[in-house]
Design an enzyme around this catalytic site. Structure first.
Site, short mmCIF file in Angstrom:
data_model
loop_
_atom_site.label_atom_id
_atom_site.label_comp_id
_atom_site.label_asym_id
_atom_site.label_seq_id
_atom_site.Cartn_x
_atom_site.Cartn_y
_atom_site.Cartn_z
N GLU A 80 0.95 -1.32 -0.07
CA GLU A 80 0.14 -0.03 0.15
C GLU A 80 0.75 1.31 -0.04
O GLU A 80 1.56 1.44 1.03
CB GLU A 80 -1.09 0.01 1.21
CG GLU A 80 -1.95 -1.24 1.35
CD GLU A 80 -2.96 -1.18 0.02
OE1 GLU A 80 -2.99 -0.27 -0.80
OE2 GLU A 80 -3.68 -2.07 0.07
N CYS A 143 -7.70 -1.01 8.16
CA CYS A 143 -6.52 -1.02 7.77
C CYS A 143 -6.01 0.29 7.28
O CYS A 143 -5.14 0.86 7.66
CB CYS A 143 -6.50 -1.98 6.49
SG CYS A 143 -6.63 -3.77 6.96
N HIS A 167 -1.17 -5.40 2.38
CA HIS A 167 -2.72 -6.17 2.44
C HIS A 167 -2.50 -7.73 1.69
O HIS A 167 -1.86 -7.64 0.68
CB HIS A 167 -3.49 -5.59 1.39
CG HIS A 167 -4.76 -4.84 2.27
ND1 HIS A 167 -4.89 -3.56 1.98
CD2 HIS A 167 -5.53 -5.34 3.27
CE1 HIS A 167 -5.92 -3.04 3.01
NE2 HIS A 167 -6.43 -4.01 3.63
#
Ligand code: PCA
Length: 201
Positions: A80, A143, A167
């Site tokens: 991410e 998250c 993730h």
């Protein structure tokens, strides 16, 4: 020796396990090269996960923070790039909270970027034939908000911690346990190698 904090989440949404915690706890025992890894389980709670990660960052100031979460429908390992200042959830968290278009930090920055080179991490996985990509959205659920809290805390207190959120897909035939463990170990070792050039730790 550099110190890394590896976090994963408790199960949520009626599932019995969360791949992020299953992997975190096992990689913590693997002793990746050149680094002491501590693991921490985070609650799937907008409020408590954010508070917990901020407190740990301030008190322990790890050199590296790798945060893991599970993306149920994920078909790759997603590094991410960015966390946005927004909570908007389809399902309640484990505390029953379901914020709608709410800022994580009122008047906070719109977004924060990882302070690690996300494409280098992706390439380290691709080199090992592990399916990985850079993702430009960690969603708007717990998250993303935990990632935002961590990056904001690092920025606000000028911490030297290098942080990234990853993730993971569910553990299964396409992504067996051993592969996910290898992926996360590789990410940590790559961050440490990058850090040697930049004097992390
Ligand atoms: N995944 C959720 C929260 C906890 C987790 O493992 C998410 O993607 O926001």
């Amino acid at each position: 020796m550099a110190r890394a904090l590896l976090t994963g989440f408790e199960p949520f949404g009626g599932s019995e396990i969360n791949s992020s915690w299953e992997i975190a706890v096992r990689v913590g025992q693997l002793s990746p090269k050149g680094v002491v890894v501590e693991t921490m389980q985070l609650p799937v709670s907008f409020k408590c996960a954010g508070e917990a990660i901020r407190k740990t960052l301030r008190e322990n100031q790890p050199n590296v923070l790798v945060m893991l979460g599970q993306r149920g429908k994920g078909t790759s390992i997603d590094i991410e790039r960015i966390a946005v200042n927004l909570m908007d959830s389809v399902n309640p968290d484990n505390d029953g909270c379901q914020p709608q278009e709410q800022a994580i930090t009122a008047d906070g920055e719109a977004a924060y970027f990882s302070n690690l080179p996300v494409k280098v991490l992706r390439d380290a996985l691709l080199q090992k034939s592990i399916l990985a990509r850079v993702s430009n959205s960690a969603g708007l659920y717990v998250c993303n908000s935990t990632y935002y809290n961590a990056l904001e805390e690092i920025q606000k207190h000028q911490l030297s911690t290098k942080a990234v959120f990853v993730h993971l897909p569910k553990i299964g035939a396409d992504f067996p346990l051993a592969m996910l463990m290898e992926a996360v170990k590789t990410i940590i070792e790559t961050v440490i190698t990058i850090g040697k050039d930049e004097q992390i730790g």
